[in-house]
Design an enzyme around this catalytic site. Structure first.
Site, mmCIF file in Angstrom:
data_model
loop_
_atom_site.group_PDB
_atom_site.id
_atom_site.type_symbol
_atom_site.label_atom_id
_atom_site.label_comp_id
_atom_site.label_asym_id
_atom_site.label_seq_id
_atom_site.Cartn_x
_atom_site.Cartn_y
_atom_site.Cartn_z
ATOM 1 N N GLU A 16 0.810 -1.221 0.000
ATOM 2 C CA GLU A 16 0.000 0.000 0.000
ATOM 3 C C GLU A 16 0.840 1.267 0.000
ATOM 4 O OE1 GLU A 16 -2.364 -3.152 2.319
ATOM 5 O OE2 GLU A 16 -0.285 -2.575 2.010
ATOM 6 N N SER A 217 -6.044 -2.924 0.759
ATOM 7 C CA SER A 217 -6.290 -2.330 -0.556
ATOM 8 C C SER A 217 -6.573 -3.372 -1.632
ATOM 9 C CB SER A 217 -5.108 -1.450 -0.974
ATOM 10 O OG SER A 217 -4.960 -0.375 -0.087
ATOM 11 N N SER A 364 -11.311 9.018 -0.551
ATOM 12 C CA SER A 364 -11.462 7.936 0.434
ATOM 13 C C SER A 364 -12.745 8.064 1.232
ATOM 14 C CB SER A 364 -10.270 7.924 1.385
ATOM 15 O OG SER A 364 -9.093 7.571 0.714
#
Length: 390
Positions: A16, A217, A364
């Site tokens: 990530e 992720s 996000s």
């Protein structure tokens, strides 16, 4: 009043890494500079801590390559003196980063000044898993986010399930595999029937989702749809095993994936839950069999969009919020976390996974959910930092 100096950690050794870089770009641009002075500390993919690298504020997801922390001619290595605590952050000589023998000399360390708190914007292993948290605990340095146990437990999806199930909170049925038993690709194939038998013995229904236990992720996640297809199943296990030797095989749930942001800046705060949100997969709406993979999350702007609050009955939204807070308490979480749930057609809520340092990119869910609940991006960061200051 003097501004508080906040070390912002970003990058790291996990898959990530680029998402941490993008999250940090958003955090630094939103930080209240009247209250805080940021001290950005990048961590390269091989684990070197540096200052004076490329400015993260210029990073986004629109370039040809994902952003990466790299050693530059201007960067200097970060050296920590554990015993000095908040005054134990130093910058060494650039030559320490390029020593052919691989050993830093650290001959001319310069103090980075007193650090009031650390904001570790790190996702995945070596950042979100309790390792950095343990280091900061040893230094007696305040930091934003969950502690060592909570970070480790939530990083490992297997143990997340163990704790949640013990607290009476439902999770998706599944099994855990140890792929260290398979040393090569050929050994994976040789064990395909044995793995399929474990799935059948557990009574798991298809489709299955195969994923690394300790990665985020959506790295290494594969959907397996054909029941009894041992080859497809073991190929998915092999892919997940590239990211972690511990692999989960979970039963697919006929449900919507609803995410809830939880906030408790101070240890004495009662955890507060945002309005739950939903990632709407736009290609699924167009008829594609799409699931929320890495590209849908970060690199394909046309693949999905965020809806907060999710289009659900009010009582279901409240049930999600209650479940998220219950999970937050069960795992001894602190500061912030994003609790990802499944909501079935009959309104049942179960936990999918928990992110103790959720993405802070401009798109996000965590900041968007709080913005929809009445807390701006900047205010959210301010609350988190102020909650740990001494």
């Amino acid at each position: 009043m003097a501004r508080k100096r906040i070390a912002v950690l970003y990058g790291g050794r996990a898959d990530e890494h680029p998402i941490s870089c993008i999250s940090t770009a958003g955090v630094l641009k939103a930080l209240d500079t009247d209250k805080f002075e940021a001290v950005p500390i990048g961590i390269t993919k091989d684990g070197q801590w540096i200052v004076n690298g490329e400015d993260p504020r210029g990073w986004d997801l629109n370039g040809a390559e994902l952003p990466t922390v790299k050693v530059t001619p201007e960067s200097r290595p970060v050296i920590l003196d554990i015993a000095l605590g908040q005054d134990g952050f130093f910058a060494g000589e650039h030559a320490d980063l390029t020593d052919a023998a691989g050993h830093g000399r650290h001959g001319a360390a310069v103090s980075l000044g007193h650090i009031d708190a650390v904001l570790p914007v790190l996702h995945g292993p070596y950042g979100e898993d309790g390792t950095v948290q343990g280091l900061l605990e040893m230094m007696n340095v305040p930091y934003v986010g969950c502690g060592v146990f909570a970070s480790a437990a939530c990083m490992d999806k297997h143990f997340t399930k163990v704790v949640l199930n013990a607290a009476g909170i439902a999770t998706a049925p599944g099994i855990t595999l140890d792929t260290r038993l398979f040393d090569a690709a050929s050994e994976f194939a040789a064990n395909a029937d044995a793995v399929l038998a474990q799935v059948q013995d557990a009574g798991l229904k298809y489709p299955l989702f195969v994923k690394p236990s300790r990665a985020g992720s959506s790295f290494g996640v594969t959907k397996v749809e054909r029941e009894g297809d041992a080859a497809a199943l073991i190929a998915a296990v092999y892919e997940a095993g590239k990211h972690d030797w511990k692999v989960l095989v979970e039963q697919g749930i006929n449900a919507r994936e609803i995410e809830c942001a939880v906030l408790a800046p101070k240890p004495t705060d009662e955890p507060a839950a945002s309005w739950p949100g939903e990632i709407v997969l736009d290609r699924r709406n167009a008829g594609d069999d799409q699931f929320y993979d890495f590209d849908s999350k970060y690199t394909d702007s046309e693949a999905s969009h965020v809806e907060v609050p999710a289009n659900l009955p009010a009582e279901t939204l409240e049930r999600v919020r209650e479940t998220a807070v219950k999970a937050f308490k069960a795992l001894d979480l602190a500061g912030l976390s994003r609790v990802d749930t499944f909501v079935t057609p009959d309104g049942e809520v179960m936990i999918n996974e928990i992110n103790t340092m959720p993405g802070f990119t401009p798109i996000s869910m965590y900041p968007k959910a709080w913005e929809a609940t009445g807390v701006s991006y900047t205010e959210l960061i301010t609350r988190l930092i102020e909650g740990v200051l001494r």
